[in-house]
Structure formats: C-alpha cells, structure tokens
Design a protein around this motif. Sequence first.
Motif, PDB file in Angstrom:
ATOM      1  N   TYR A 172      29.505  66.305 -50.355  1.00 13.11           N
ATOM      2  CA  TYR A 172      29.523  64.870 -50.605  1.00 13.11           C
ATOM      3  C   TYR A 172      28.338  64.176 -49.916  1.00 13.11           C
ATOM      4  N   GLU A 618      34.630  63.249 -41.026  1.00 12.93           N
ATOM      5  CA  GLU A 618      33.593  64.098 -41.623  1.00 12.93           C
ATOM      6  C   GLU A 618      32.514  64.304 -40.572  1.00 12.93           C
ATOM      7  N   HIS A 624      35.430  65.612 -46.619  1.00 13.10           N
ATOM      8  CA  HIS A 624      35.361  64.717 -47.781  1.00 13.10           C
ATOM      9  C   HIS A 624      35.263  65.536 -49.067  1.00 13.10           C
ATOM     10  N   VAL A 644      34.526  58.060 -50.888  1.00 14.97           N
ATOM     11  CA  VAL A 644      35.476  58.445 -49.844  1.00 14.97           C
ATOM     12  C   VAL A 644      35.262  57.561 -48.621  1.00 14.97           C
ATOM     13  N   ARG A 645      36.365  57.049 -48.052  1.00 19.12           N
ATOM     14  CA  ARG A 645      36.281  56.176 -46.884  1.00 19.12           C
ATOM     15  C   ARG A 645      37.285  56.627 -45.822  1.00 19.12           C
TER      16      ARG A 645
END
Length: 861
Positions: A172, A618, A624, A644-645
């Motif tokens: 990611y 991460e 992620h 992604v958060r």
Amino acid sequence: MKFHLNGQMIEYAGEPDLPLLTFLREWRQIISAKDGCAPQAACGACTVEFNGKAVLSCVTPMKKVADGRVTTIEGLGQYRQDVFANAFVKAGGVQCGFCIPGIVMRAHALINQNPEPTRAQIEQSLTPNLCRCTGYKKVVDAIQLAAEAIRKEEEIPPPNGDGRVGTRYPKYKAQALALGQHRYTDDLKLPGMAYGALKFSDHPRAIVKRIDVSEAEKLPGVLRVFTAGDVPGGRFIGLIRQDWPLLVAEGETTRYVGDALAGAAAESEAIARQAVGLIQVEYEVLEPLTDPHEAMRPDAPAIHEGGNILAQTVTSRGDVEQAMAHSAYVAQGVFQTQMIEHGFMETEAAVARPAGDGVQVYSQGQGVYEDRAQIAKLLGLPQEKARITLVPNGGGFGGKEDLTVQGHAALMAWHLGAPVKVRLTRDESIRMHPKRHPIWMDYAVGCDTQGKLTFVKVQFVGDTGAYASVGAKVLERAAGHATGAYNVPVTDVAATAVYTNNIPCGAMRGFGVNQAIFGLESLIDELCEKGGFDRWQFRYDNALQDGDMTATGQVIEGGAGARATLLAVKDEFYAAKLAGLACGLKNTGIGNGMPDAARVSITIAAPDRVIVDHGWTEMGQGVHTVALQTLATETGIDLRLVEVRVDTQTGQEAGMTTASRATSLVGNAMIDAARQLKRDLQTHSLADLVGNVYEGEWVVDWTTKPGAMVEKVYTHYSYSYATQLVTLDDEGQIAKITAAHDAGKIFNPTLFEGQLEGSIHMGLGYAISEELKLENGAPVTTKLRKMGILRAKEMPEMAIIGVEVPDPYGPYGAKGVGEIGLVPTAAAVANALYQFDGVRRTRLPMALPKRKKKVVVRSAE
C-alpha cells in the motif's frame, strides 16, 4: 553564493556551515532527504547527488555546494522517478520506506557511473546506507531491475493485480515511500508550530535537588520551559505498570540516563535545544545498580517501591529431578545474551496541537489507543478528548510501543495553545527508548537412549532496566517458549524480570523467545553429540505435533508445522559440509489471559472511494496491505479505490501492534466486515451503497492466565514454526542462511519473503555483531554506526522457503511471521560455528573466525 538545486539556480546568503540537509528540509521543504542520524553520517537516509556523486547531506556544509549542482529525488525527472518507484515496488524493496529515498539516490549515482552493476558492486556501493527492514536482498533486486530498464531505455509498468490473498499485490502506497513523498512525523509542519526539546538526566541514579530553568527562560525565542509541576494530570505512565514519570521532579531520584527532567518549547528547534542546554540541575549522585543479580539481593537499594523484582513466571510439569536422574544424556550450560538497539531508521517524533477542549497528537507509536490512554491521563482529560492519529512510521520492531515524546509534545501544545513538534536526535533516541533484554540463562536438557527429550530445566534472569515497560511479559514469553518447538514431558522453568538503573528494556522483535532458543538449541546439539544422534533426525523426532504439549502445558490442537519446516531443509542439511541447524516456535497474539481483539470498519464514501478504518500501526510490515488483500478476497473490490486510515476518532479499538498478531486480528475482523458488504454487493452496486458502514470484529478472550487452575490451558491462540539452516564456507564464514517458515497461509509472497529476509538480517546481527554496551548505566557510545548493524556487503545469501500448515484460528489459516524470522538465527549460527571449530558459544554476540590472509605471489620481472 549560488548553486543549482534540481535544475534551478539558488542564491544563498545564510550560514556557510549550515548542513545541506537542514537547508533542503527547513528552507526548501524538500522531504525526500530524511534525517535518520544527523550529524552522525551513519545511516545514509539523507543521501543526495552533488556534482554527479552521492553525498551525505547531513555533513555537507552549504559552503561546499557553491557553484555546484545538487539533485534530490524531486529533481530526477518523471522517467527516473517512475523507474525507481516501480522497480522498488515490484521487487518488494520497500517496507517502512524511510531509508529508501537515500538508497534511490545512491543507486541513481551508481547507475550513471556504471550502467550494468553486479550485485556485489551494488552491495559495496550501499555501504554508507543502512536498512533495518529488508535485509537488503530485495533492495539489490530493485536496483538491478532499475539499472536494466534505464540501460535499455525501457519503462517498468506500475505493479498491480486483483489483490487477492496469495498474490504478490504491491504494498500500500509503496511508490510514495520509495520516492520519499510519504510524510513521516518529522516531515509534518503545521502553521504556527513551535518546537520542543528535552533535558535528560546526567546520571543514571541521583537525587534531583534543584532544577534551575531561569537562564533558559531568558533566552530569546523561548516560549516556555516545562517541569514536573506543569503536568496537569497523572505524571506516571506505562503500558502495564505505571511507574515511568513523564518528567522527574525535584526531590525525586532518577532511574536512568534517559529520564527527562525538563523541556523547553521555542520558536525553532535550535533555540529549544539551546534552552535545555542552559538548564542547571543540582544532583546528589548515587551509585547506580547495574547488575540484575546484584539487584536481586535482599540488601540491594530499591529502585522502585516494592523492590527490584518486577515479575516472576514459574511453570513446572512432572518431577524434574527424577527425570534428570533417569536421563541417559544431560547437557547443561549458562548462557548470556546482550542488550541491543532497535536501530529503526526514523527516530522518535511527535506533533501535537490543540483540538477544541482537547488535543490531537500525530503519533508514530505502535498503539494509538495505548497512546491515547496515557496522554489523556497526563493531561487529566477523558480519553475521547485525546485524539491520536497514526503516522505510518519508519520502523518500530517493538521499540515504539512505549511513549517517548508523544506525552511531552501533548503537554507543551496543551499549555501553549499551539502546535508543537518534539523529536529526538539519534543520540537521544539511543539514550531514551527501551532496548532488547539481556537475559542470563542456566539451562539443562536431557534425553533418553533413543534420543527422546526427557526434561528441560531453566532459570532466566532478565535485566528489565529502570522501568517496567513490557519486561514482565518478555520474561513470561521466554518461559513459555523454554522448550522451543519440541515436545518435552517434564519441565521446570523460572523467569525473573529485574529492575536496574540501566536503560529500560521492553519489546523487540522476538520478545524473549530468541534468547531462550539460543540456549536451548545449543544444548540440543550438545545432546546429539553426547548420544551420537543425528542432528536433523533428533529434532524431527522431538518436534511438536498436533496433540503435543508446549512448555506452558498447552496442547497444540492444530497447525503444528515444525516437522514440515524441518523437511523443507532436510536435503540441503545433509548436502552441507559445515552447517548449523535450529528450530523455532513463536506465539501469535498476546494471550496469557489478556484479550486479543480487533475492530474494522468499511465505509462506502463515494462510488469510487472506499475507506477502511482499523487500529493497527503500519510500520513496514504491511498490515494495511493485509487488510486490503482480505477485502479483495472477500468482495473483489478494486483496491485502487480504497484508502486505509488509523485514527482513534474512528473508534476501531485495537491494542499494541505486537506479538505478530496484526495479520490474524485485522484479517479476521476484516472478513467479518467484508462478508456483510459482499452480501449487499450481490444485489447493489457500490454507488447504491454510498453512506453505508460495515463493522467487523474478532476477539480472543479465552486464553489462560499463567498459574490459573483450569482443565485446559490455552496460553496463545496460535503459534508459528520455523527451521533455519546456516551454512559456512571453509574459513568459517557464513555463506548462506536457508529459512523454512510455516506461515499457515502466505498472504503475500513478496511481503512474506521481505519480512523474513529483514528478520534474518536482524537475527544475524544479533548473533555476530550487534551490542549496545553500557558502563555504569550509561551507553559507552550513542553512535549508530557503533551498534553493529550489518551493511549490505556483509549479508550472506538468503533462501526463503514458505511452508503452509493452516492454523485453526488464523484468517484463511494464516499465522504470524513478523517475529519468528529471527527466533532460530543466533542458535543456528552458534551450532554452525561449533561444527567449524568445536567451540561451544555461550554468549552473544559471537565473533566469526578471522579470514585467512590471502598470499599474493608476484612474478619476478
């Protein structure tokens, strides 16, 4: 003076000795050049091109670049940027990414001078650059791939795919990482931001009689100086036991040289650092207590109320004295491992700012919800008033579990009503954050005439340093893995975590297990020698199988993969002339009666935007990407639409990103959420579902607390297994490490290989070169280059063999791989060296034999 920067003429009239790195980052807001150790010139993260050569910008003064040409990644041009980014992503050469921009610039200069470099030439060229994540193999692969494309004037297409579990889907946002465009915490700059610095104790153990901040307060540009009395809430924090003061107060006793006594906030970092240098502290210096065995004596001075024993774990099964007496062969030894530095390339930093009647903290920590709890306590706030936003970090390896500067940044921002950044230099980082536990081990192992193990007896004493951190759990984990990957009927295990005035020790990849395996596996080889047993067959015959019992009394109900990993290296072991073998076992999940839980949400924000929220950090390992690949497997969604958060505001609570558990917890929680979305997608399009939120959860709340009287013991919900083979050349040098690892289900082969190659790099350094030496409680040096971290040219060949024995509880059968990669390494090296020279190693690190000097015969012309 004038010079060219990325093709643009720059006029500079500042300080001639200003480091080029400072100019790039602070004056020009160029973030691809990273500060990993300035001004130590040890890590290479700041590498740029100057007049065609790669240079370290942290030690290049501005006066040197006059009339020259400086190029950063931003000035490479679109073609080269794309080639390097796609090469590193395709080859898997990016994990946390912090070191990669500097490596890209080093590669750029190399390829310009040598369009077709060999692997050896690339490795040699990378000597100034450190990477702690990858083990360098995939970095070299990426540079070769880029060099070939540039030489042929070809492009490298951006890697892609459907992202389903089992595929080599790209990490990611890896392109941004490779090009230095991901903003780490120290890259953040908010309007009106102030800068903080800390005053550390000058002594490991001393009564603080007086802290005089008057001169610091007078310094122009200083906004405020902070001491213990400025903490509005509870001043003591900690992950398990809250024994660590944010700031030590007058009248209190320091416990190590990383204790913070005061802090200053100022208009610039330079002024803040100048201010803390003006703070005067009057001490009554006391003799530090630095030996854990001495600290255990009844008459030793107490470092904390209640004494110096932080925790003790005791487990036993059967009559060990009888088992010892009836054993045909017994091997015994006392082993000692060392303290080592995590060596993450990004040092600690935090940015905090006021947020309504609370604070928001941008944290690189390994657990945003743990950060929230501690920061809320410090400020006397309800937890919902402390918002923690994760900034994916530049490496953690356990070393970013404890709070370092997040609390100080929050305190300063709270009082000033303005954003504040606090960051540590490399010297301060090495001084402050917890390390790997040195553990003393007294081991005894026995077997019968058929080569079946009969007992293990061991005493562990771990130096947990000045504060608790997670030291109790590290020693608990050593105890729980004392029998390794083997079925042992009788055990007697005691593990004690001891306070000293040394730097605290806490979580680090392996978490006490690699220490235990070093002792155990050395004695397994000794038993084989005493009884004339084959080293591979002995391990295979004793390896855990389904139905067998671990050291804690847990029966493995499924997924036992130790034998499968041994079979994977069998032929190579018998073909090798000089080889060492070791097996490993490593828990997935915290367990031991503590809950392992995860929550995930999937929000359909727009027809072309899906948001995944979870609570895990991460830090290069790819959590992620695991979440995304699970989503793709369940729903088939195009992952290019997904963001992604990790932010406590979303409420997706999770614990610390530790214990190799993120894959199983995020994966299972994501399956729960994604299957709800999948049902809706059968009758609706994404556009129809805009506004929908799908929640998923997975909880393990049924493990067993140590010592609990239960019918069935469940210490952990899952284990992973490994065998490593270390092969030596004729001079006793390490030629190759073959690692067979059971991952249950390999989510992503590229990430799997990269995690293990990086683990082997760390495990090999642990075995032969790494050590943080202390003298009277203080580091002998805080220079990163003196920590013993291996460079690219020092790494042997590595071969990764993936084994898949499905786990009953893992998503699609997956097990953790983040830590077990270094669990057997030191032991395998020790056993290989014994095959070379017959010397049993009992201390880490172990020096390799000296190479023979080559005699050069010159012709008499």
